[in-house]
Design an enzyme around this catalytic site. Sequence first.
Site, PDB file in Angstrom:
ATOM      1  N   CYS C  34      72.573  -0.771  79.735  1.00  0.00           N
ATOM      2  CA  CYS C  34      73.102  -2.116  79.965  1.00  0.00           C
ATOM      3  C   CYS C  34      74.625  -2.092  79.791  1.00  0.00           C
ATOM      4  CB  CYS C  34      72.474  -3.086  78.971  1.00  0.00           C
ATOM      5  SG  CYS C  34      73.219  -4.733  79.025  1.00  0.00           S
ATOM      6  N   ASP C  41      68.073   0.305  79.503  1.00  0.00           N
ATOM      7  CA  ASP C  41      67.209  -0.556  80.317  1.00  0.00           C
ATOM      8  C   ASP C  41      66.208   0.328  81.043  1.00  0.00           C
ATOM      9  OD1 ASP C  41      68.051  -3.180  79.836  1.00  0.00           O
ATOM     10  OD2 ASP C  41      69.702  -3.044  81.258  1.00  0.00           O
TER      11      ASP C  41
END
Lengths: 129, 129, 129, 129, 129, 129, 129, 129, 129, 129
Positions: C34, C41
């Site tokens: 991220c 992520d």
Amino acid sequence: MATQPSRDLETFPNPTPERDYTIRMRIPEFTCLCPKTGQPDFATLHLEYVPEATCVELKSLKLYIWSFRDEGAFHEAVTNQILEDLVAATQPRFMRLRAEFWMRGGIDTSVIVDHRADNWHPGTPVHLP
Amino acid sequence: MATQPSRDLETFPNPTPERDYTIRMRIPEFTCLCPKTGQPDFATLHLEYVPEATCVELKSLKLYIWSFRDEGAFHEAVTNQILEDLVAATQPRFMRLRAEFWMRGGIDTSVIVDHRADNWHPGTPVHLP
Amino acid sequence: MATQPSRDLETFPNPTPERDYTIRMRIPEFTCLCPKTGQPDFATLHLEYVPEATCVELKSLKLYIWSFRDEGAFHEAVTNQILEDLVAATQPRFMRLRAEFWMRGGIDTSVIVDHRADNWHPGTPVHLP
Amino acid sequence: MATQPSRDLETFPNPTPERDYTIRMRIPEFTCLCPKTGQPDFATLHLEYVPEATCVELKSLKLYIWSFRDEGAFHEAVTNQILEDLVAATQPRFMRLRAEFWMRGGIDTSVIVDHRADNWHPGTPVHLP
Amino acid sequence: MATQPSRDLETFPNPTPERDYTIRMRIPEFTCLCPKTGQPDFATLHLEYVPEATCVELKSLKLYIWSFRDEGAFHEAVTNQILEDLVAATQPRFMRLRAEFWMRGGIDTSVIVDHRADNWHPGTPVHLP
Amino acid sequence: MATQPSRDLETFPNPTPERDYTIRMRIPEFTCLCPKTGQPDFATLHLEYVPEATCVELKSLKLYIWSFRDEGAFHEAVTNQILEDLVAATQPRFMRLRAEFWMRGGIDTSVIVDHRADNWHPGTPVHLP
Amino acid sequence: MATQPSRDLETFPNPTPERDYTIRMRIPEFTCLCPKTGQPDFATLHLEYVPEATCVELKSLKLYIWSFRDEGAFHEAVTNQILEDLVAATQPRFMRLRAEFWMRGGIDTSVIVDHRADNWHPGTPVHLP
Amino acid sequence: MATQPSRDLETFPNPTPERDYTIRMRIPEFTCLCPKTGQPDFATLHLEYVPEATCVELKSLKLYIWSFRDEGAFHEAVTNQILEDLVAATQPRFMRLRAEFWMRGGIDTSVIVDHRADNWHPGTPVHLP
Amino acid sequence: MATQPSRDLETFPNPTPERDYTIRMRIPEFTCLCPKTGQPDFATLHLEYVPEATCVELKSLKLYIWSFRDEGAFHEAVTNQILEDLVAATQPRFMRLRAEFWMRGGIDTSVIVDHRADNWHPGTPVHLP
Amino acid sequence: MATQPSRDLETFPNPTPERDYTIRMRIPEFTCLCPKTGQPDFATLHLEYVPEATCVELKSLKLYIWSFRDEGAFHEAVTNQILEDLVAATQPRFMRLRAEFWMRGGIDTSVIVDHRADNWHPGTPVHLP
Ligand SMILES: [Ca+2]
Ligand SMILES: [Ca+2]
Ligand SMILES: [Ca+2]
Ligand SMILES: [Ca+2]
Ligand SMILES: [Ca+2]
Ligand SMILES: [Ca+2]
Ligand SMILES: [Ca+2]
Ligand SMILES: [Ca+2]
Ligand SMILES: [Ca+2]
Ligand SMILES: [Ca+2]
Ligand SMILES: [Ca+2]
Ligand SMILES: [Ca+2]
Ligand SMILES: [Ca+2]
Ligand SMILES: [Ca+2]
Ligand SMILES: [Ca+2]
Ligand SMILES: [Ca+2]
């Protein structure tokens, strides 16, 4: 006496050629060899077609599927080849083959191929609510 | 260079032999031949074991499974044989193999076999609510 | 020798360019970082395309996906970028990518992007009942 | 030449009688007639057993199941009868039959019957976490 | 007094012939005999139709389905025949029958047939989001 | 300011140490590297424990899981290591970790490890019907 | 420092405004109060849209959803209001919101609302087989 | 002639009283009235028992279930009452009833009651792996 | 004070009549009586509609559904009647009712009926990929 | 008149205190606030108990659950508190509460707590095959 794998696809006459209708088959037992590594590959085949004069005979289809067991075959090419063999054998109005290959390298791959006869058009579909 | 099927099962040292713990594997790609008809059979294997000094190596297990591809094998006998080969290779504290064969003659068959080392007893199980 | 992540996408010739057909891949192992928090992520990618002259090679696709592991990337931008890279590499007739990102802040997000070649039109679809 | 339904259950020798193990079969094609109304009833049978000297042969089991097609049979009685026939044919260490009959009068009914040989005791079960 | 299988399909007047609407039935209890082997075949039937002046009566439909129990019937032919019998009995605006036969030779087969009255056209479908 | 991966596991006081009870966590975002190939591996972790004086803090657990992202780790060894780290941090009455690794070489592998404090015994379990 | 609920919806620039594409979000944590009884209501929201110049920012969306926690709101009105707020904030080409409210009085209710920009038309959809 | 609801439970002789076995029934069509509000309540009943001399007759069980349609009944009391009526009618070795009532006030409730004959003890259960 | 079943359907003003949108309700608690046998029938109702000036009020809908509890009603007729009553009460732009009746005689039956206002046409549907 | 949240748990007399039996409730609508961030948390509660002299009244249980809506509460502590409140109100023979909290930080957490009365022992469980 043991049966044998065979590329000969047998057919039988379509009992109602005057009508467009669907025959759909799920064939979970496809296996061939990866041409790069020589290792086995596996797939479930989903076949659907609108017959013209003939339908594919179930037992010969099973022997045909078996005939790929010792063949090296790429996913895309073999799916196209099976469709073409089935089209050549049955000359359908329409045929579609979906081959769902099992995970390799963390990726699932499906190949979906279809064939439509030159002179055939699907009727307007009716979807009841 | 293509790999080859092999009955040689390789192992690696158990990293924590001081502790009983479980290794569980799902192997969906087993295929062999029916000794009566010569036609392919398929199964998903489920293996679970408590290792003693060694664990079975994943890649050699795959080549071992592959080695049955051209063998005639009855459901009951081949499940027992695979367990025995895995026990001989790894000498586990406990091992269980469940082979789920695909439908034949309208009937699904599973065979479940296990082995316990003479000197091993499972601890009292703890099932948290 | 260990393989390496790579942005190079390799291709192979489409075995049946004379026919429109579908290749569909499920790639569950996408992870990036991220850009705001630096935290990992995760997403499952779903790719489907109609090849023109070339198909994407499976192993290079895996290395390509791996190459995002240490990259900061927003959901919307990275999905568009992956599609564009795949389009640049394979020049497909049509391609669609659906990225299903895992829950963040109590919300699941998917991004779905597609590309159609200027000169390509899908045939009339046939949906058998 | 057409096969025939038959009450004769054939067996084959247990390949590993020195070991307790499980054979489990799912038989979805059971149908008989309701003795009160004469109308067809349907059930899925689930058989599991620990073989002693013999195992039940798959094809003869199929013909045996077929033999109930024209028989009037109450749910409870026919489940007990099938178990007893299978016990008589195979003399197992343990056998259990679960017959799941399809809904009648808005009610689903299952009957579950088992048999244990006088001289047999199950080993202490091992449930890996 | 026991009921009997019967090819007579009874109907009742459509309560709202002024409106196109759908009646959909799932009939899991179809069984007939394979003309080649004489062995039982099984299927689940899915019927959907837009009635004109009459609807098919549920109990007579059950007795009609029962009437195939001792008949030899190929998958494709019998699905077409059942549709034709139901069309003859009820003269519907539209009718479709999907017969999902159980696995034979490792292959599942479905046959889907429909009939549209000459003078009937479906309204523009409304699919609410 | 971006957070960082960390092997420091923080805890908070168990609010009801006078009672045995269960805390169960599902952690789908574990990823590390294969020591042989250097390629990413993925797993879902399932943790369950009976706390003694402390419970593991959720956010520090997330950063701990993140700390394996660039580590080479074998399935069996890393599952044992994570359990040991969590035991060292929280000194629980009982703890079990199940790591479900994603398919490699056509095989799914899970590793299940547990720890019981020397002086702790589970109460007689109550299973309500 | 604790965050606060807020009706302010923040946005970020669409990274690829030259292309129509879909962003889809599942938001399971919506709760408000029933205006008649004052009791809590719950819903899962499903949002999908084609962005124009801006996309809705995830964290501000979460705070916005939170802002209904103490509000009295009828199902139909609140679904329309949320759509309108999101349209006002992002001026999308197209947006649809489906709110699935949990059972009340033995009845499940969903409300589905959409908005299309005056000058926007969806391209011809491509559905690969 | 229309049938009638009835509290009379009819039985038939257990065909194999010499053996402990299980009869299990799923009865989805239970409805009664809430004594507080007068509004209808609904439940699915799950009955399982080991018969002694008699079994409960299916059609009379259906009429018995129907007899609660106009009765006011609390969840806990009516489940106990139905079990007691079935025990009184069949004098089973063991019987258990689980009533799964449909959601009221946002809460699902099940009540599970059982009865064991004084002189009956279950045999040591055999759970095959 | 106990509530009462009632055929009076109450409505409330549509909060956004300027927009076409969908309201969808699942009503699992419908029961009536079979006119032939007098025995209870059960169905789950699925209602979806585009409101014009009014929406149906949830509590009165529940009392309306209850009002069929003691009524004899054929599947086809009662589904049409409920739709007509709801149309009369709310004068919607479009409304569809699907009644899924529970199995009778081994057959599941659904009836699906809809109504479109003379002056209403659905907009071109937008299906995002 | 609007109802109000309340910590008062009302009870009613157990209709069959002479028998051990189970009451099981699923309560999906629990929400409270995170003490660290002030943001809403959500959980589904699963309660099961063997009543002694009293049972918990459904409507008061709903108001009790509602009373946590504006409270800051840690997962472990609030699950223990709810169990203790329910035990204090009903003095059950046995009670267990499982709280399944929704994903936070990519991790799902459940807490499972139980209470057994000093003088109560569960009977030997009967598990029918
Ligand atoms: Ca697939
Ligand atoms: Ca199985
Ligand atoms: Ca299978
Ligand atoms: Ca998703
Ligand atoms: Ca999605
Ligand atoms: Ca059942
Ligand atoms: Ca079935
Ligand atoms: Ca099918
Ligand atoms: Ca697993
Ligand atoms: Ca997986
Ligand atoms: Ca819904
Ligand atoms: Ca339940
Ligand atoms: Ca239900
Ligand atoms: Ca249905
Ligand atoms: Ca959980
Ligand atoms: Ca959840």
